[in-house]
Structures are given as C-alpha cells and as structure tokens.
Design a protein around this motif. Structure first.
Motif, mmCIF file in Angstrom:
data_model
loop_
_atom_site.group_PDB
_atom_site.id
_atom_site.type_symbol
_atom_site.label_atom_id
_atom_site.label_comp_id
_atom_site.label_asym_id
_atom_site.label_seq_id
_atom_site.Cartn_x
_atom_site.Cartn_y
_atom_site.Cartn_z
ATOM 1 N N ASP A 171 0.827 -1.202 0.000
ATOM 2 C CA ASP A 171 0.000 0.000 0.000
ATOM 3 C C ASP A 171 0.867 1.260 0.000
ATOM 4 O O ASP A 171 1.694 1.445 0.890
ATOM 5 C CB ASP A 171 -0.904 -0.012 1.234
ATOM 6 C CG ASP A 171 -1.900 1.119 1.235
ATOM 7 O OD1 ASP A 171 -1.478 2.291 1.181
ATOM 8 O OD2 ASP A 171 -3.108 0.845 1.314
ATOM 9 N N PHE B 197 -3.885 -1.179 -2.920
ATOM 10 C CA PHE B 197 -4.205 -0.467 -1.682
ATOM 11 C C PHE B 197 -4.791 -1.390 -0.628
ATOM 12 O O PHE B 197 -5.376 -2.422 -0.939
ATOM 13 C CB PHE B 197 -5.212 0.661 -1.967
ATOM 14 C CG PHE B 197 -4.649 1.728 -2.845
ATOM 15 C CD1 PHE B 197 -4.025 2.833 -2.308
ATOM 16 C CD2 PHE B 197 -4.732 1.621 -4.225
ATOM 17 C CE1 PHE B 197 -3.487 3.809 -3.111
ATOM 18 C CE2 PHE B 197 -4.200 2.598 -5.051
ATOM 19 C CZ PHE B 197 -3.568 3.698 -4.484
ATOM 20 N N ALA C 105 -1.335 -4.901 0.877
ATOM 21 C CA ALA C 105 -2.454 -4.370 0.115
ATOM 22 C C ALA C 105 -3.415 -5.498 -0.237
ATOM 23 O O ALA C 105 -3.070 -6.671 -0.174
ATOM 24 C CB ALA C 105 -1.944 -3.698 -1.151
#
Length: 174
Positions: free
Chosen positions: A115, A142, A127
């Motif tokens: 991320d 993310f 992520a």
C-alpha cells in the motif's frame, strides 16, 4: 486457511531465505544458490519479493496483466504460472502470461505490491489486490478504499512514498 497451513507456509518461506543466506556464506563467489530438487529457484540476493505471506504467490495470485487489459482484478490460474525474479506469478490466460514475460516491468505493481499510503507513512502495509488504481501506467494496490481515493484525488502523495521506498524496501524479505 488453517493456522497449521499458515505456519507451514511461513516456515517454507523462512527456509528459502535461510537457504539463500547459508549458501551465500561459504560460496560468496557464486552468483546464485541452488535449491533442492522440486523447489522453485531462489531470488538473487537483493531482489524484492512481492509475495503474499500465506500463499507464496505474487499479489495473492491475481493476474497483473488483467488490471491493464480488462481494468479489473482477475484471479490467475495455476496452469498459467510463470516465475519472474524468483517469484511465482499467475495469469488468467496464456496470452497474459506471454505479455508479462515479454515486458514484466510494465505490469509489476509499484512498491512491491504494498500500500503506497503505508509506504508514505514509513510502514510496510499489505495491500488487497482487488483494491487497485492504475496511475501513470503503473499499477498501485491499496489496503483500503479510502487510501485509494486519497491517492486518486491527490497523486502527488506518491512522491512521499517514492522517497521512502528505497529505505523501506530494505526491510522486506529478500
């Protein structure tokens, strides 16, 4: 995944790192360490591995080419696997696998698949591959939807992550 399976996978990953470290000690002149029959080849010293901790497969087995080709997060298939830099990557199709092998740098996620908000804050944050953004022809993954929206609305924040990435990447399993 069971606790036993997670521990087994972590032990396997740790053993790979240990094999590389031990092989490098007595044979400093050798460019790469060999592995026992049946194990995948090991990454060279200094290569960053974008592995998911429990699966041992890059970006949880999602197809890195599909993000660009179809604009969606698509799971890869074991029959379309390839190794790049000592990491196993999965693809949804043979065509995607071939595209990746021809120009892997075009499809690799930035920040090793971590991320960028976490990286900008000086932390390694895993992520979720289904939360992605393609910005300036680069794949970003993310942890949260909020983080994705922050970067989408203010891409200049990636500059801070770019500055911190070289130091933070040294903390990753190599």
């Amino acid at each position: 995944m069971t606790t036993f399976a997670r521990r087994t996978n972590r032990l396997w990953l740790l053993s790979r790192v240990l094999i590389v470290a031990l092989a490098a000690l007595p044979m400093a002149q050798q460019a790469s360490a060999s592995t026992p029959y049946g194990l995948p080849s090991l990454p060279a010293m200094g290569e960053i591995m974008a592995l998911h901790d429990s699966a041992g497969i890059a970006i949880d087995g999602f197809d890195p080419v599909a993000y660009f080709a179809s604009g969606t997060a698509v799971g890869g298939l074991s029959q379309h696997e390839a190794q790049h830099n000592g990491v196993v990557w999965r693809f949804a199709s043979r065509a995607n696998r071939e595209a990746f092998l021809q120009t892997p740098d075009a499809y690799l996620p930035r920040f090793g698949g971590h991320d960028p908000i976490g990286i900008a804050n000086g932390q390694i944050v895993d992520a979720r591959p289904e939360l992605f953004l393609i910005l300036d022809d680069k794949l970003l993954l993310f942890r949260t939807e909020q983080g994705r929206e922050v970067v989408r609305n203010n891409p200049a924040l990636l500059g801070k992550a770019d500055q911190k990435w070289p130091e933070i990447s040294l903390q990753l399993t190599r």
